[in-house]
Design a protein around this motif. Structure first.
Motif, PDB file in Angstrom:
ATOM      1  N   LEU B 253       0.847  -1.200   0.000  1.00 54.90           N
ATOM      2  CA  LEU B 253       0.000   0.000   0.000  1.00 54.90           C
ATOM      3  C   LEU B 253       0.886   1.254   0.000  1.00 54.90           C
ATOM      4  CD1 LEU B 253      -2.856   1.332   0.353  1.00 54.90           C
ATOM      5  CD2 LEU B 253      -2.328   1.439   2.802  1.00 54.90           C
ATOM      6  N   GLY B 254       0.645   2.136  -0.947  1.00 56.97           N
ATOM      7  CA  GLY B 254       1.407   3.383  -1.005  1.00 56.97           C
ATOM      8  C   GLY B 254       2.769   3.244  -1.649  1.00 56.97           C
ATOM      9  N   HIS B 255       3.214   1.997  -1.891  1.00 53.78           N
ATOM     10  CA  HIS B 255       4.590   1.797  -2.358  1.00 53.78           C
ATOM     11  C   HIS B 255       4.769   2.073  -3.846  1.00 53.78           C
ATOM     12  CE1 HIS B 255       5.158   0.201   1.618  1.00 53.78           C
ATOM     13  NE2 HIS B 255       6.401  -0.160   1.380  1.00 53.78           N
ATOM     14  N   THR B 256       3.738   1.866  -4.652  1.00 53.39           N
ATOM     15  CA  THR B 256       3.904   2.139  -6.079  1.00 53.39           C
ATOM     16  C   THR B 256       4.094   3.652  -6.289  1.00 53.39           C
ATOM     17  OG1 THR B 256       2.578   0.204  -6.644  1.00 53.39           O
ATOM     18  CG2 THR B 256       2.859   1.857  -8.355  1.00 53.39           C
ATOM     19  N   PHE B 257       3.235   4.436  -5.648  1.00 54.54           N
ATOM     20  CA  PHE B 257       3.460   5.885  -5.667  1.00 54.54           C
ATOM     21  C   PHE B 257       4.794   6.229  -4.981  1.00 54.54           C
ATOM     22  CE2 PHE B 257      -1.277   5.632  -5.675  1.00 54.54           C
ATOM     23  CZ  PHE B 257      -1.550   6.371  -6.818  1.00 54.54           C
ATOM     24  N   GLY B 258       5.028   5.598  -3.841  1.00 55.94           N
ATOM     25  CA  GLY B 258       6.212   5.915  -3.043  1.00 55.94           C
ATOM     26  C   GLY B 258       7.512   5.624  -3.778  1.00 55.94           C
ATOM     27  N   HIS B 259       7.580   4.479  -4.460  1.00 60.74           N
ATOM     28  CA  HIS B 259       8.798   4.158  -5.213  1.00 60.74           C
ATOM     29  C   HIS B 259       9.033   5.182  -6.322  1.00 60.74           C
ATOM     30  CE1 HIS B 259       8.858  -0.380  -3.982  1.00 60.74           C
ATOM     31  NE2 HIS B 259       9.235   0.425  -3.016  1.00 60.74           N
ATOM     32  N   ALA B 260       7.948   5.653  -6.928  1.00 62.52           N
ATOM     33  CA  ALA B 260       8.100   6.672  -7.975  1.00 62.52           C
ATOM     34  C   ALA B 260       8.703   7.943  -7.378  1.00 62.52           C
ATOM     35  CB  ALA B 260       6.745   6.959  -8.629  1.00 62.52           C
ATOM     36  N   ILE B 261       8.245   8.299  -6.188  1.00 59.90           N
ATOM     37  CA  ILE B 261       8.789   9.491  -5.521  1.00 59.90           C
ATOM     38  C   ILE B 261      10.269   9.290  -5.208  1.00 59.90           C
ATOM     39  CG2 ILE B 261       8.700  10.883  -3.409  1.00 59.90           C
ATOM     40  CD1 ILE B 261       5.637  10.388  -3.371  1.00 59.90           C
ATOM     41  N   GLU B 262      10.601   8.144  -4.616  1.00 57.42           N
ATOM     42  CA  GLU B 262      12.005   7.880  -4.277  1.00 57.42           C
ATOM     43  C   GLU B 262      12.893   7.900  -5.511  1.00 57.42           C
ATOM     44  OE1 GLU B 262      11.161   4.170  -1.799  1.00 57.42           O
ATOM     45  OE2 GLU B 262      13.032   4.917  -0.934  1.00 57.42           O
ATOM     46  N   ARG B 337      -0.183  -4.434 -16.884  1.00 55.93           N
ATOM     47  CA  ARG B 337      -1.376  -3.797 -16.332  1.00 55.93           C
ATOM     48  C   ARG B 337      -0.985  -3.112 -15.028  1.00 55.93           C
ATOM     49  NH1 ARG B 337      -6.887  -6.962 -17.064  1.00 55.93           N
ATOM     50  NH2 ARG B 337      -7.488  -4.791 -16.851  1.00 55.93           N
ATOM     51  N   LEU B 338      -1.459  -1.901 -14.829  1.00 54.24           N
ATOM     52  CA  LEU B 338      -1.088  -1.176 -13.627  1.00 54.24           C
ATOM     53  C   LEU B 338      -1.926  -1.669 -12.449  1.00 54.24           C
ATOM     54  CD1 LEU B 338       0.747   0.997 -12.534  1.00 54.24           C
ATOM     55  CD2 LEU B 338      -1.046   2.673 -12.980  1.00 54.24           C
ATOM     56  N   ARG B 339      -1.261  -2.388 -11.540  1.00 59.12           N
ATOM     57  CA  ARG B 339      -1.954  -2.917 -10.363  1.00 59.12           C
ATOM     58  C   ARG B 339      -1.661  -2.014  -9.176  1.00 59.12           C
ATOM     59  NH1 ARG B 339      -2.337  -8.755 -10.231  1.00 59.12           N
ATOM     60  NH2 ARG B 339      -1.126  -8.771  -8.315  1.00 59.12           N
ATOM     61  N   LEU B 340      -2.692  -1.602  -8.484  1.00 61.58           N
ATOM     62  CA  LEU B 340      -2.519  -0.721  -7.335  1.00 61.58           C
ATOM     63  C   LEU B 340      -3.194  -1.339  -6.112  1.00 61.58           C
ATOM     64  CD1 LEU B 340      -3.244   2.713  -9.033  1.00 61.58           C
ATOM     65  CD2 LEU B 340      -1.055   1.971  -8.082  1.00 61.58           C
ATOM     66  N   ILE B 341      -2.556  -1.133  -4.952  1.00 60.21           N
ATOM     67  CA  ILE B 341      -3.199  -1.540  -3.708  1.00 60.21           C
ATOM     68  C   ILE B 341      -4.073  -0.371  -3.271  1.00 60.21           C
ATOM     69  CG2 ILE B 341      -2.834  -2.516  -1.424  1.00 60.21           C
ATOM     70  CD1 ILE B 341      -1.362  -3.942  -3.801  1.00 60.21           C
ATOM     71  N   LEU B 342      -5.348  -0.623  -3.087  1.00 58.58           N
ATOM     72  CA  LEU B 342      -6.265   0.436  -2.686  1.00 58.58           C
ATOM     73  C   LEU B 342      -7.020  -0.010  -1.437  1.00 58.58           C
ATOM     74  CD1 LEU B 342      -7.566   1.473  -6.226  1.00 58.58           C
ATOM     75  CD2 LEU B 342      -5.855   2.620  -4.811  1.00 58.58           C
ATOM     76  N   LEU B 343      -7.583   0.984  -0.732  1.00 54.67           N
ATOM     77  CA  LEU B 343      -8.332   0.693   0.492  1.00 54.67           C
ATOM     78  C   LEU B 343      -9.809   0.585   0.164  1.00 54.67           C
ATOM     79  CD1 LEU B 343      -6.476   3.136   2.908  1.00 54.67           C
ATOM     80  CD2 LEU B 343      -6.304   0.632   2.850  1.00 54.67           C
ATOM     81  N   THR B 355      -8.183   0.447 -12.456  1.00 58.42           N
ATOM     82  CA  THR B 355      -8.346   1.891 -12.299  1.00 58.42           C
ATOM     83  C   THR B 355      -8.282   2.551 -13.678  1.00 58.42           C
ATOM     84  OG1 THR B 355      -7.339   1.847 -10.109  1.00 58.42           O
ATOM     85  CG2 THR B 355      -7.372   3.975 -11.244  1.00 58.42           C
ATOM     86  N   ASP B 356      -9.249   3.394 -13.953  1.00 58.56           N
ATOM     87  CA  ASP B 356      -9.283   4.143 -15.210  1.00 58.56           C
ATOM     88  C   ASP B 356      -8.032   5.031 -15.288  1.00 58.56           C
ATOM     89  OD1 ASP B 356      -9.845   5.707 -17.376  1.00 58.56           O
ATOM     90  OD2 ASP B 356     -11.417   6.884 -16.378  1.00 58.56           O
ATOM     91  N   PRO B 357      -7.207   4.855 -16.331  1.00 57.28           N
ATOM     92  CA  PRO B 357      -5.974   5.659 -16.413  1.00 57.28           C
ATOM     93  C   PRO B 357      -6.239   7.160 -16.339  1.00 57.28           C
ATOM     94  CG  PRO B 357      -5.952   3.906 -18.054  1.00 57.28           C
ATOM     95  CD  PRO B 357      -7.312   3.878 -17.426  1.00 57.28           C
ATOM     96  N   ALA B 358      -7.349   7.594 -16.904  1.00 61.46           N
ATOM     97  CA  ALA B 358      -7.658   9.027 -16.867  1.00 61.46           C
ATOM     98  C   ALA B 358      -7.908   9.488 -15.431  1.00 61.46           C
ATOM     99  CB  ALA B 358      -8.875   9.325 -17.753  1.00 61.46           C
ATOM    100  N   MET B 359      -8.607   8.628 -14.654  1.00 58.20           N
ATOM    101  CA  MET B 359      -8.860   8.971 -13.248  1.00 58.20           C
ATOM    102  C   MET B 359      -7.553   9.066 -12.476  1.00 58.20           C
ATOM    103  SD  MET B 359     -10.830   6.792 -10.265  1.00 58.20           S
ATOM    104  CE  MET B 359     -12.523   7.016 -10.770  1.00 58.20           C
ATOM    105  N   LEU B 360      -6.646   8.111 -12.753  1.00 57.79           N
ATOM    106  CA  LEU B 360      -5.351   8.105 -12.072  1.00 57.79           C
ATOM    107  C   LEU B 360      -4.559   9.371 -12.401  1.00 57.79           C
ATOM    108  CD1 LEU B 360      -3.206   6.564 -10.389  1.00 57.79           C
ATOM    109  CD2 LEU B 360      -2.415   5.534 -12.536  1.00 57.79           C
TER     110      LEU B 360
END
Lengths: 370, 370
Positions: B253-262, B337-343, B355-360
């Motif tokens: 959770l949060g790591h896909t975004f987080g790794h991009a930031i790092e 395929r972009l897999r995301l952990i969501l709550l 997740t709709d790419p446009a929404m992301l």
């Protein structure tokens, strides 16, 4: 009458629970998509091969993969044991990352033992482990290194010091690839074939003594039987002891001496199988010193090695210390005791860590040199 | 009244069949030979640590080992995520080989997550795998990276791209080591603690909201409970899915975004936990867009992150494409395929690849920046 390649295929299994995988052996398997496609993990395929093998077989393998909806890339490394380094494995990782390969990709090792060891280790460590398939093109890789999941690279301080146990999804042995193998490398592969007879199956050793001329002439039936029986013995041993806690160590007959020869001579100057051949002759002589083999049996072993085109003597330049220093770093020497695989009879080997160091030194000193 | 260190020790187990191992948690474990010696594989011990941790704890660990008949060596690497490279792991291998360490040696990782990941990978690949023990000295390593067997290093093209699943023999958590941890790193560790509440245990999240001031003040009872509950949740998830084929992915959770930031900011400029904190805030906002969380719940998540001293906004310099390009190489994106952990609720996470790419894109664009 045409015959599909797989009609002449023989298969056996390496039984490792959920990691169980098949070995398929036959002439022309390289052209048979049915042998390859079922073992791919996803749509991304990276072929790892070398500059010697690629001109012969890369296009054929690519063609076999072309019918399916796959993304196929390749890494072509230089040939030879000297390239079996972490730097080469890094080239494979760089290629995988440059192509954006994910965790469901598959590496296909197309080549000899060096390619299989490097591609296997690259697969073991890419994204913490991805699928790989062995397509061995040398006799040595077909009967030994492609089966059993040992992967890795050399370090300046020792052979195979960095690596992993990582099992392939399948091993595909196209016996026709031996047609392009240099005679010296065929002999090197026969060293490992002889090893199976020595450690496990005296009847197979008898058969090898009779059929050695046919094997060296690449008689199809003889080659197929030798590969099949070798793989059966290796699969049986590996299934019993995947990570070399016990019986698997028997597969290292001649290897402690052999690795010392390779390290001293520089990897690749003596082929691995040649060093193992000389090493088995040394292990046999030591087994006779220990009282387990007769002089006639040692001579039989020397004769079958010679018939296979292998050295039965050690390199002229190697002194006793050149052997002993390198043997002490061998992975098999747990807690600094020198463990050696010795023959208790033809067809029966065992691990011994109680060889008198003085006896070992004397044996090395007196052993014939080239 | 004096009390032996182990009297205050709590233990739990990571249940992985023949690879099952204990986690011991307590104040002063570092000084207790009884916590360490039973897990050594042989007589050779290599302590892997860094230049920041060594002055505080290396001598204590050496002293704890000094009673037994052991050969103890050490490798002291520079501190920081920037050193989490294959070159650092090669330094560990070189040290092992220079000391003549065999297959029955043990590596002891003394330090934070970077040290644990590198020492673990070095152990996984040294002579095809040797024993190792985790002695994590940061909160992040204690609650996350030391448990579960993920090891590895970064590659210029992505985080943790090279590595292995390799389980330790034991994890020894001395909570007193947090006394020397910089406040910023304590906060980074709290990000992973908050994560366990978010993905698995809403009651733990409630508790964290209440106890956050006590945790930041290193209240002994609060810290021990937070570590114990975090390790329990991680152990439960890892036991169910050792190699991340399914439920284990929730830990990201949060790591896909987080790794991009790092990756964009350069590893180490944002601490891993800080990037994960911001990433969880982004995942929460996206979960609200998907209709699963209320605005009030997203605000609660932001508030607990802020209370832990963590960022709840993304770096100012990162555009939409800076995120998307790096997220596509993430290991969790099987077959592109972009897999995301969501709550799906507080305390319940799931993997979503729809997740709709446009929404992301819209979410990333509108998400607050620092």
């Amino acid at each position: 009458m045409t015959q599909s390649p797989s009609a002449a295929m023989e298969s056996l299994s390496v039984a490792l629970g959920e990691r169980t995988y098949p070995i398929h052996i036959g002439a022309g398997l390289l052209d048979d998509p049915g042998c390859l496609l079922p073992y791919l993990a996803g749509r991304q395929v990276m072929i790892v091969t070398n500059a010697t093998v690629a001109p012969h077989y890369l296009d054929r393998l690519r063609h076999t993969l072309s019918g399916a909806d796959l993304e196929v890339c390749e890494v072509i490394l230089p040939d030879g044991e000297a390239t079996k380094t972490l730097a080469s494995v890094e080239r494979i990782w760089d290629a995988l990352l440059a192509a954006g390969f994910n965790r469901r990709c598959t590496l296909v090792a197309l080549g000899g033992g060096v390619i299989g060891d490097m591609a296997g280790y690259a697969a073991a460590s890419y994204q913490r482990g991805v699928a790989f398939i062995q397509v061995p093109t040398t006799l040595l890789a077909q009967v030994d290194s492609s089966v059993g999941g040992k992967t890795g690279v050399n370090h300046p301080r020792g052979k195979n010091m960095i690596g992993a146990f990582w099992q392939p999804r399948a091993v595909l042995i196209d016996t026709q690839t031996l047609a392009t193998l240099p005679e010296r490398e065929l002999s090197a592969g026969l060293a490992e074939v002889i090893k199976y007879g020595l450690i496990w199956d005296a009847a197979f050793l008898d058969w090898l003594e009779r059929e050695m001329p046919a094997l060296r002439a690449l008689d199809a039936a003889a080659i197929r039987h030798a590969i099949r029986r070798s793989c059966e013995i290796k699969a049986e041993i590996v299934a019993e002891d995947e990570t070399e806690q016990g019986v698997r160590a028997l597969l290292n007959l001649g290897h402690t001496f052999g690795h010392a020869i390779e390290a001293h001579q520089g990897y690749g100057n003596w082929l691995h199988g040649e060093a193992v051949g000389a090493g088995m002759a040394m292990a046999a002589a030591l087994s006779a010193e220990r009282g387990w083999l007769t002089g006639a049996e040692v001579e039989r072993i020397g004769a079958v090695l010679a018939a296979a085109g292998l050295p039965r003597v050690a390199p002229a330049a190697m002194g006793v210390d050149d052997f002993l220093e390198r043997m002490r770093l061998d992975k098999k020497n747990l807690d600094s005791r020198l463990r050696l695989i010795l023959l208790e009879a033809l067809g029966r080997a065992a691990i011994h860590d109680d060889t008198d160091p003085a006896m070992l030194e004397r044996l090395i000193e007196r052993f014939p040199r080239a």
